[in-house]
Design an enzyme around this catalytic site. Structure first.
Site, PDB file in Angstrom:
ATOM      1  CG  ASN A 134      -8.958   2.615  -9.251  1.00  0.00           C
ATOM      2  OD1 ASN A 134      -9.156   2.282  -8.085  1.00  0.00           O
ATOM      3  ND2 ASN A 134      -7.941   3.394  -9.604  1.00  0.00           N
ATOM      4  NE  ARG A 135     -10.018   7.992  -5.554  1.00  0.00           N
ATOM      5  CZ  ARG A 135      -9.462   8.253  -4.386  1.00  0.00           C
ATOM      6  NH1 ARG A 135     -10.183   8.771  -3.412  1.00  0.00           N
ATOM      7  NH2 ARG A 135      -8.199   7.974  -4.158  1.00  0.00           N
ATOM      8  CG  ASP A 152       0.703  -9.661  -1.631  1.00  0.00           C
ATOM      9  OD1 ASP A 152       0.834 -10.282  -0.568  1.00  0.00           O
ATOM     10  OD2 ASP A 152       1.124  -8.510  -1.822  1.00  0.00           O
ATOM     11  CE1 TYR A 161      -4.978  -7.474   6.750  1.00  0.00           C
ATOM     12  CE2 TYR A 161      -5.305  -7.456   9.124  1.00  0.00           C
ATOM     13  CZ  TYR A 161      -4.495  -7.269   8.016  1.00  0.00           C
ATOM     14  OH  TYR A 161      -3.186  -6.866   8.190  1.00  0.00           O
ATOM     15  CE  LYS A 181       3.925  -5.664  -0.148  1.00  0.00           C
ATOM     16  NZ  LYS A 181       2.583  -6.086  -0.555  1.00  0.00           N
ATOM     17  CB  SER A 232       4.029 -11.624   9.585  1.00  0.00           C
ATOM     18  OG  SER A 232       3.270 -11.133   8.506  1.00  0.00           O
ATOM     19  CB  ALA A 261      -3.831  -5.073  -2.875  1.00  0.00           C
ATOM     20  CB  SER A 285       3.516  -7.329  11.516  1.00  0.00           C
ATOM     21  OG  SER A 285       3.445  -8.511  10.756  1.00  0.00           O
ATOM     22  CB  ILE A 311      -8.004  -7.634   0.305  1.00  0.00           C
ATOM     23  CG1 ILE A 311      -7.725  -6.175  -0.009  1.00  0.00           C
ATOM     24  CG2 ILE A 311      -8.256  -8.428  -0.962  1.00  0.00           C
ATOM     25  CD1 ILE A 311      -6.335  -5.996  -0.608  1.00  0.00           C
TER      26      ILE A 311
HETATM   27  P1  ATR Z   1      -2.520  -0.935  -2.134  1.00  0.00           P
HETATM   28  O1  ATR Z   1      -1.094  -1.267  -2.398  1.00  0.00           O
HETATM   29  O2  ATR Z   1      -2.963  -1.244  -0.732  1.00  0.00           O
HETATM   30  O3  ATR Z   1      -3.461  -1.454  -3.155  1.00  0.00           O
HETATM   31  P2  ATR Z   1      -2.431   1.702  -3.317  1.00  0.00           P
HETATM   32  O4  ATR Z   1      -1.488   1.206  -4.325  1.00  0.00           O
HETATM   33  O5  ATR Z   1      -2.178   3.026  -2.705  1.00  0.00           O
HETATM   34  O6  ATR Z   1      -2.553   0.685  -2.115  1.00  0.00           O
HETATM   35  O7  ATR Z   1      -3.922   1.677  -3.946  1.00  0.00           O
HETATM   36  C1  ATR Z   1      -5.007   2.144  -3.245  1.00  0.00           C
HETATM   37  C2  ATR Z   1      -6.313   1.815  -3.990  1.00  0.00           C
HETATM   38  O8  ATR Z   1      -7.387   2.251  -3.162  1.00  0.00           O
HETATM   39  C3  ATR Z   1      -6.465   2.536  -5.314  1.00  0.00           C
HETATM   40  O9  ATR Z   1      -7.272   1.776  -6.164  1.00  0.00           O
HETATM   41  C4  ATR Z   1      -7.200   3.816  -4.874  1.00  0.00           C
HETATM   42  O10 ATR Z   1      -7.954   4.449  -5.898  1.00  0.00           O
HETATM   43  P3  ATR Z   1      -7.259   5.535  -6.875  1.00  0.00           P
HETATM   44  O11 ATR Z   1      -6.343   4.779  -7.766  1.00  0.00           O
HETATM   45  O12 ATR Z   1      -8.396   6.141  -7.612  1.00  0.00           O
HETATM   46  O13 ATR Z   1      -6.549   6.481  -5.971  1.00  0.00           O
HETATM   47  C5  ATR Z   1      -8.146   3.244  -3.858  1.00  0.00           C
HETATM   48  N1  ATR Z   1      -8.655   4.210  -2.893  1.00  0.00           N
HETATM   49  C6  ATR Z   1      -8.038   4.684  -1.787  1.00  0.00           C
HETATM   50  N2  ATR Z   1      -8.845   5.536  -1.122  1.00  0.00           N
HETATM   51  C7  ATR Z   1     -10.007   5.626  -1.831  1.00  0.00           C
HETATM   52  C8  ATR Z   1     -11.246   6.338  -1.671  1.00  0.00           C
HETATM   53  N3  ATR Z   1     -11.453   7.145  -0.637  1.00  0.00           N
HETATM   54  N4  ATR Z   1     -12.211   6.154  -2.600  1.00  0.00           N
HETATM   55  C9  ATR Z   1     -12.033   5.323  -3.657  1.00  0.00           C
HETATM   56  N5  ATR Z   1     -10.890   4.623  -3.858  1.00  0.00           N
HETATM   57  C10 ATR Z   1      -9.887   4.768  -2.971  1.00  0.00           C
END
Ligand code: ATR
Length: 279
Positions: free
Chosen positions: A152-153, A102, A222, A66, A17, A132, A15, A220
């Site tokens: 989103n996917r 956040d 980094y 969290k 932080s 996030a 971290s 986001i």
């Molecule tokens: P965080 O808290 O960091 O946002 P999360 O809640 O697990 O982590 O969310 C991950 C995000 O990254 C989601 O929008 C996820 O898409 P899905 O909801 O469709 O799963 C996206 N994500 C992660 N890996 C991905 C990939 N290989 N291609 C497209 N989207 C991806």
């Protein structure tokens, strides 16, 4: 008095932080320390008991705690309750209150270089619908922007996010392909997925062929500091905003809640970048 601050999460060995909050303590000329309180799920109750006993002034909460932290709080801020996530706990006269910094930290980090970007005519495209994205969606809405479209996917997850909608904001759920096709209409594109993070640095969640040169692309992620998406945006003449700035400003907001010091931290963005580059 010497502030007792820290972080719980698992794993948190890498971290940034402690470094960030030491910069803030120095800047505010305050005594104190920010420690990593490590522990897996089994160790968590013991860790929290210890924090109570030492009278910790405040601490951050990261993955995977969290949500579970809520069971240990005396009070929860309304936004954190709506977002179902707490990343900052403040000790107020012995009672623990949970907040989510956040989203607002993100907005602060964005307004620093782009003070006029967010207004009633701004169209935003949010990529991703995870934890996030939730905080950022809510905080951007609070800025009174015109539109925040969600791509989103998993479209179901993006539809869930719509339940956080407030005010007059317009929101549509899109596939990544639809987002790519209508990219020219957005003033701000915010990338909140883990796509492009080390070691998968060549990955990019959408293609930017139709981007407006006036747009700001914000990522986001980094690590690397300049993701493939940001690199591509720059090449096409658009503006960019780096993920480490968000990290700094969500810390600034937490520090403000713990110490009531409202610090100007803009000059630390470059210093944090150097730190991340290992310089
Ligand atoms: P965080 O808290 O960091 O946002 P999360 O809640 O697990 O982590 O969310 C991950 C995000 O990254 C989601 O929008 C996820 O898409 P899905 O909801 O469709 O799963 C996206 N994500 C992660 N890996 C991905 C990939 N290989 N291609 C497209 N989207 C991806």
């Amino acid at each position: 008095m010497a502030y007792k601050l820290g972080l719980i999460g698992h794993p948190i060995g890498h971290s940034l932080s402690p470094w960030i909050h030491q910069q803030f303590l120095d800047l505010a000329e305050l005594d104190g320390e920010y420690k990593l309180y490590k522990g897996d799920h089994e160790a968590l109750p013991g860790v929290l008991k210890h924090l109570k006993e030492i009278g910790i002034d405040g601490f951050n909460v990261t993955v995977p705690y969290k949500q579970v932290i809520v069971d240990y709080l005396d009070e929860i801020d309304k936004d954190a309750e709506i977002l179902r996530a707490v990343n900052t706990v403040v000790n107020i006269d012995g009672k623990w209150k949970g907040y989510s910094t956040d989203g607002e930290g993100y907005v602060r980090s964005l307004k620093e270089p782009y003070p006029n970007l967010l207004n009633s005519e701004t169209s935003v495209l949010l990529l991703g619908a995870g934890g996030a994205a939730r905080g950022i969606y809510r905080a951007l809405m609070g800025q009174g922007v015109d539109t925040i479209d969600l791509a989103n996917r998993s479209q179901d997850k993006a539809k869930d996010l719509m339940s956080l909608r407030l005010g007059e904001v317009k929101s549509n759920v899109l596939s990544y392909q639809q987002a790519e096709e209508q990219l020219a209409k957005y003033d701000l594109i915010v990338q909140t997925t883990s796509v492009g993070m080390k070691p998968y640095i060549d990955d990019q969640v959408i293609q930017l062929d139709h981007i407006s040169k006036d747009a700001v692309v914000s990522d986001i992620v980094y690590q690397p500091i300049t993701t493939q998406l940001l690199h591509d945006a720059s090449e096409r003449g658009a503006n960019i905003h780096h993920g480490h700035a968000m990290l700094l400003y969500q810390g600034q907001l937490a520090f403000e809640k713990w110490t009531e010091n409202n610090l100007d931290v803009a000059h630390l963005v470059d210093k944090l970048e150097n730190k991340l580059r290992g310089e």
